[in-house]
Design an enzyme around this catalytic site. Structure first.
Site, PDB file in Angstrom:
ATOM      1  CG  ASP A  11      -1.764   1.282   1.299  1.00  8.03           C
ATOM      2  OD1 ASP A  11      -2.094   1.831   0.237  1.00  8.03           O
ATOM      3  OD2 ASP A  11      -2.071   1.734   2.418  1.00  8.03           O
ATOM      4  CD  GLU A  71      -5.301   0.635  -0.979  1.00  7.68           C
ATOM      5  OE1 GLU A  71      -5.753   1.769  -0.763  1.00  7.68           O
ATOM      6  OE2 GLU A  71      -5.117  -0.215  -0.080  1.00  7.68           O
ATOM      7  CG  ASP A 144      -0.849   3.717   7.033  1.00  2.75           C
ATOM      8  OD1 ASP A 144      -1.499   4.061   6.039  1.00  2.75           O
ATOM      9  OD2 ASP A 144      -0.810   4.388   8.075  1.00  2.75           O
TER      10      ASP A 144
END
Length: 200
Positions: A11, A71, A144
């Site tokens: 990500d 992502e 995260d």
């Protein structure tokens, strides 16, 4: 004997890059690692991009993932933030492509749907579901890194369902899928990478 593979989920972001690794044997997945690259202390955007690239290469060379799930960009109102995020995602993809590792992009909503069954799930809901699925004892303070892990698990769930995300097996595939169409005479135009979001 079931084939074993490692999936690296990323990500990417300009303040924090979250990542997670899972091992897949047949239809079973096991947790390997999750962590994050904290970029908040750096002011130089180009230095951040360099660090994202280097950390991704380091992860690849250390863990030898067979596939990468990343992502995809989300579309917000702040154009500058979107541009910076797109660059962060681009250098992470470039790192994987430079090592010839297949990459699949997943929209944030698709990742949430794959993990929780709800495309509007919160970070906390996704993290709790991953904790349950992978038997994690504790959750990190910053979630995260869980987003990177979520991308890897989403890829595991969508194995073989090509329509779920955009896949690239290397530079040639990336250019081919993002270049201008051929002219009527069949002569291919100069390859132009089209970074606009494709509809459909």
């Amino acid at each position: 004997m079931s084939k074993e593979k490692i999936i690296l989920g990323i990500d990417p972001g300009t303040t924090i890059m979250g990542f997670g690794l899972i091992k897949v044997v047949g239809k079973n997945m096991t947790f390997l690692q999750l962590n994050e690259l904290d970029l908040k202390k750096y002011d130089d955007h180009y230095l951040k991009l360099k660090l994202i690239f280097e950390r991704t290469i380091e992860l690849i060379d250390t863990h030898h993932p067979d596939e990468i799930a990343i992502e995809a960009p989300f579309f917000g109102k702040n154009v500058q933030s979107m541009l910076k995020l797109g660059r962060a995602q681009g250098v992470a993809m470039a790192a994987g492509l430079s090592r010839e590792i297949p990459i699949t992009e997943y929209a944030p909503r698709k990742i949430k749907m794959a993990i929780t069954g709800n495309g509007n799930a919160s970070k906390e809901q996704v993290a709790k579901m991953l904790q349950s699925l992978l038997g994690l004892k504790t959750l990190p303070k910053n979630l995260d890194s869980m987003d990177g892990l979520a991308a890897a698990v989403c890829h595991f769930y969508n194995d073989g369902k090509i329509e779920i995300g955009k896949s690239y097996t290397g530079w040639a595939a990336f250019v081919k899928q993002n270049s201008a169409p051929t002219s009527k005479g069949g002569v291919k135009n100069n390859p132009i990478v089209d970074l606009r979001k494709k509809k459909g």
